[in-house]
Design an enzyme around this catalytic site. Structure first.
Site, mmCIF file in Angstrom:
data_model
loop_
_atom_site.group_PDB
_atom_site.id
_atom_site.type_symbol
_atom_site.label_atom_id
_atom_site.label_comp_id
_atom_site.label_asym_id
_atom_site.label_seq_id
_atom_site.Cartn_x
_atom_site.Cartn_y
_atom_site.Cartn_z
ATOM 1 N N LYS A 1 0.830 -1.218 0.000
ATOM 2 C CA LYS A 1 0.000 0.000 0.000
ATOM 3 C C LYS A 1 0.862 1.265 0.000
ATOM 4 O O LYS A 1 0.325 2.368 -0.039
ATOM 5 C CB LYS A 1 -0.912 0.011 1.236
ATOM 6 N N SER B 1 -8.762 6.983 5.620
ATOM 7 C CA SER B 1 -7.412 7.569 5.720
ATOM 8 C C SER B 1 -6.991 8.213 4.401
ATOM 9 O O SER B 1 -6.356 9.269 4.394
ATOM 10 C CB SER B 1 -6.403 6.491 6.111
#
Ligand code: ADP
Length: 172
Positions: free
Chosen positions: A47, A139
């Site tokens: 990620k 986020s």
């Protein structure tokens, strides 16, 4: 060390890049279900996290200090970079806690839960839903708002908002 059978242990895994009010809401809800909650911070190189693993852990630790958590529940923050079911096994967890935001989360989470059940049938995935006001927080969106010099205070704590601000200060 294996925990006694009567102890309910849950692992709440994630990237927490950075920790938001949504995550904190799930953490609080999870502490009503377990005697020990392990917040598992994934190294998650795939990620390409914005904050380092050390920064993410430090932010979570600072946040949980100011949460009104039940006194009889232990909350630990640990990092992991192995298979989630193996991390959960090492911690002696019976529950895997995940948060569900919207229908869009469902397909991925459903697939993960099924895959993890195949890998570790004794580990039960439990989905929790955050309070209405925190359900939409993600986020990624918070980072985008900070990058564009917007106000992140509705989504993250003042400490995390400050950290985001500092990080984006010198970026155009
Ligand atoms: P991951 O990379 O594992 O998706 P995240 O840090 O993005 O890690 O999320 C960790 C968990 O918290 C996931 O189960 C995610 O769905 C949940 N979560 C994140 N934000 C929210 C929110 N606003 N409401 C409910 N669950 C949330």
């Amino acid at each position: 060390m294996r925990a006694p059978k009567s102890l309910h242990i849950g692992v709440y895994p994630g990237t927490f890049d950075p920790i938001t009010f949504g995550h904190l809401d799930i953490i609080q809800r999870a502490t009503r279900l377990v005697d020990r909650l392990i917040i598992g911070v994934a190294t998650n190189v795939s990620k390409d996290p914005f904050f380092s693993i050390e920064e993410r852990v430090a932010m979570i630790e600072a946040e949980i200090k100011s949460l009104p958590l039940p006194v009889d529940v232990e909350v630990h923050v640990k990092t992991f970079n192995n298979l989630l079911v193996n991390f959960a096994k090492e911690e002696g967890a019976q529950l895997l806690i995940r948060g569900l935001r919207a229908v869009s989360d469902f397909e991925y989470e459903f697939q993960m839960a099924g895959t993890n059940r195949k890998l570790s049938p004794e580990l039960e995935t439990v989905f929790l839903v955050a309070s209405e006001s925190y359900q939409l927080i993600a986020s990624n969106l918070v980072k985008e708002i900070a990058r564009l010099k917007g106000d992140t205070s509705p989504f993250v704590s003042p400490k995390v908002a400050q950290k985001l601000k500092e990080r984006f200060l010198n970026q155009s």
